[in-house]
Design an enzyme around this catalytic site. Sequence first.
Site, PDB file in Angstrom:
ATOM      1  CE  LYS A  54     -10.974   2.865   4.730  1.00 41.69           C
ATOM      2  NZ  LYS A  54      -9.621   2.555   4.220  1.00 41.69           N
ATOM      3  CD  GLU A  86      -8.271   6.584   7.012  1.00 42.34           C
ATOM      4  OE1 GLU A  86      -8.513   5.372   6.865  1.00 42.34           O
ATOM      5  OE2 GLU A  86      -7.148   7.080   6.782  1.00 42.34           O
ATOM      6  CD  GLU A  92     -12.414   1.883   0.094  1.00 43.61           C
ATOM      7  OE1 GLU A  92     -12.922   0.970   0.786  1.00 43.61           O
ATOM      8  OE2 GLU A  92     -11.187   1.975  -0.116  1.00 43.61           O
ATOM      9  CD  GLU A 144      -2.760  -0.794   2.665  1.00 37.35           C
ATOM     10  OE1 GLU A 144      -2.827   0.357   3.173  1.00 37.35           O
ATOM     11  OE2 GLU A 144      -3.309  -1.785   3.162  1.00 37.35           O
TER      12      GLU A 144
END
Length: 916
Positions: A297, A303, A294, A240
Amino acid sequence: MKSLISLQLFLLLSTTVFNLFSSTAAIGVNYGMVADNLPSPTEVANFIKTKTIFDSVKIFDTNPNVLRAFANTGITMTVTIPNGEIPNLANEGAASAWVNANIQPFHPQTKIKYISIGNEIVLLGNPAHINGLVPAMRALTEALRKAGPQFRVDLAETFFKPVLQFHQQNKSPFMINPYPYFELNVMSNNIDYAVFRKTPGVFDPASKKTYSNALDSLLDKTYTAMSALGFGDVDIVIGETGWPSLGDPGNKAADMDNAASYNGHLIRKIVSGVGTPLMPNRKFETYIFALFNENQKPGPLTEKNWGLFQPDFSPVYTSGALRDGPQPNLSNPGFDVEVKPGQPLQKPVQPMPAPPADNAKKFCVPKPEATDAQLQNNLDYACSHGIDCRPIQAGGVCVEPATVRSRAAFAMNSYFKSKLGVDSACDFSGTGQVTTVDPSYGNCRYSLTSLQLFLFLSTTVFNLFSSTAAIGVNYGMVADNLPSPAEVANFIKTKTIFDSVKIFDTNPNVLRAFANTGITMTVTIPNGEIPNLANEGAASAWVNANIQPFHPQTKIKYISVGNEVVLLDNPAHINGLVPAMKALTEALHKAGPQFQVPSLARFRIDLAETFFKPVLQFHQQNKSPFMINPYPYFELNVMSNNIDFAVFRKTPGVFDPASKKTYSNALDFLLDKTYSAMSAVGFGDVDIVIGETGWPSLGDPGNKAADMDNAASYNGHLIRKIVSGVGTPLMPNRKFETYIFALFNENQKPGPLTEKNWGLFQPDFSPVYTSGALRDGLQPNLSNPGFDVEVKPGQPLPKPVQPMPAPPADNAKKFCVPKPEATDAQLQNNLDYACGQGIDCRPIQAGGVCVEPATVRSRAAFAMNSYFKSKLGVDSACDFSGTGQVTTVDPSKHKIILVSFISFIFYRVIFSQMKS
């Protein structure tokens, strides 16, 4: 040599604990003293120093008279700790006492170079000795540290070493998450340096390297840490990395320009394969976080905003991830920054504002109405984002009161402080509030917690495909507005540059969607499943449920075990990680094709993991050698009794189809089997020392191999070979410190006549034969002085000049048993001796088919007969100092079946032979 080991390729002699001197002896000699007619140690020391070529001596104890005799001679010594002392020396106090008694009074006046722990412990098979070996090595090392020079102690001994060792063995990559975004506070908030813009860079005075970007710095820190543990050859995969495009108010780092700069430069850097300053031209398989924004999250706004794309597949910003899309405007496209060492960093274009002065007086605590479930979520989130949560774990200063609220308060405040005290970082979905009241108590201080350099993501268990992706993407699904997996698979395949995808579970809908796309997948096992998967049955069930239904239609390349297990610091996850990796590997072995091995020699499966790996790992860490005893003499029966090949005479040689190498002599053959086995478990860089080798000059009637001509040929060629440093076919030009067995013939040794006749010299210092060991003495007449044998691959071996006679046909009907008058003490000696000669004594050990009746006489009968049969049934091999007798009555009873012929060559006893 304590005892002869029959039919062994070589024996594990010992494990060297500490190199007290760094001299490099070309060749040495074993000084045994099992005789009643030897010269004094002082005379021996003077003889070796003034008359022989040897500059190193190995003894089988720590005889103080010998050690004093070799003081100030310049000759380096290897001393030996007897097997029986091993269990006690696992205790640090006992180890320190041993060092104080046996090393400090003599060293450095006597140059004790190596300390050798135990002798032939694997073959003798005593569990207390085997299990106590590595603890004793460690305790002695610690005792030697206290008594002498310090070695660096690495904190990663219990976790990272086993993990990296697993990867090294299985040729699987180590997956990490380097996030420059989370390192801004330790980089003077230099956003330009973090996102690859041109800067003067950062100079590392230790490596003399200059870094133009933060990612290279984090990768090289990882590499340096791995190399320090001896695992710099393990491949690194970036599991990541990325940059958020939107953050809470006051967060100037998280914006589209910075995200575009980071990921745009990242893609170009990875595809170009330029590597890093310490790893030039090294290619890093890389997975950008994340594919989509997203919206579900938790945590701060960042985030929800790590995605390259919106749910409708439109780009959040221009990153260069679309095949035919626009390219980002990169300020540093070639990473061609000119930097002068030591030049200070320039001011960033968009500096992160310094926190207000009063932020040090602000703290983040839970709201009174927050529930335990909400606070547990906050706790898990904060501790998984680089916060050091050890103070609220067992033994930590903030562990009490052990309530969810108390622990969450610490974690939330630490996260808040790591974000420079910006109020939005204390939101936690409406469950946190900022206060100026310091919640610290006792020794528990609520202060700024330093961020981690990078997060440990996972450990890849198995490479199911060998494709080499340049760059991939993390496909997270914590959102309620994402397209279907089938649409995502089609988008990635047809529109993006990615050929690899990583998911955070084994979602079957996703795996089916990527079937037959050609895109390789990395799947993840959640942390909570790790402890259960240490069980082989559970691991097999997991593979059957999550891999076999999809693979190979879906190209599952990596299986990642756990996520951020170190930072979350759950002992069950940490302790269960390597066992789970091993169990999953075994399950995958059974479910799929076997690994191809580079050569045929391997350590036996039951010994490789539990014994040889810890021993070799210790040597690798401490830069100490692995000491072995290669004895071609004991391999004659598996070499068609080819004495010429064994004693270095010219022969057509032996061709090894696995390594495509041709061997002109047996010693090279044995050394390379050792090297192949060590390399296969990841320790080919450990130095090898030949602790014992030699040839007997006299044997019992019928033994044509043990004579002076063969002994002179073996040891004469051996000395020339070792001094020349020619190495072996697999280890060319590698020098082997070597100790010939033995200095003297020893007339009190038990067993066959050969045991008394391994010496180079008689007790009066006269040579037994011409070996070349005397400085000014005669040189042997060598038939193969240059080892320049011309060999055609596959050519059969010639008939030996002096073939070993085949055993008489009726020898199969002969057995060796104890005499009726033999005492238990005599028979125990026979038992110990036979089992120390390579005889497989497992049938008379716990659980063996011959363990009953559990008397010394019964067990000795089995061992004596096995030894007798291994010597081809020659009557003299049943003498046992007058306590054995030959009979034609088969002593086998019930389950007890005495072995008719024992041929446990080393690759059966210590190695498992692999098919090519």
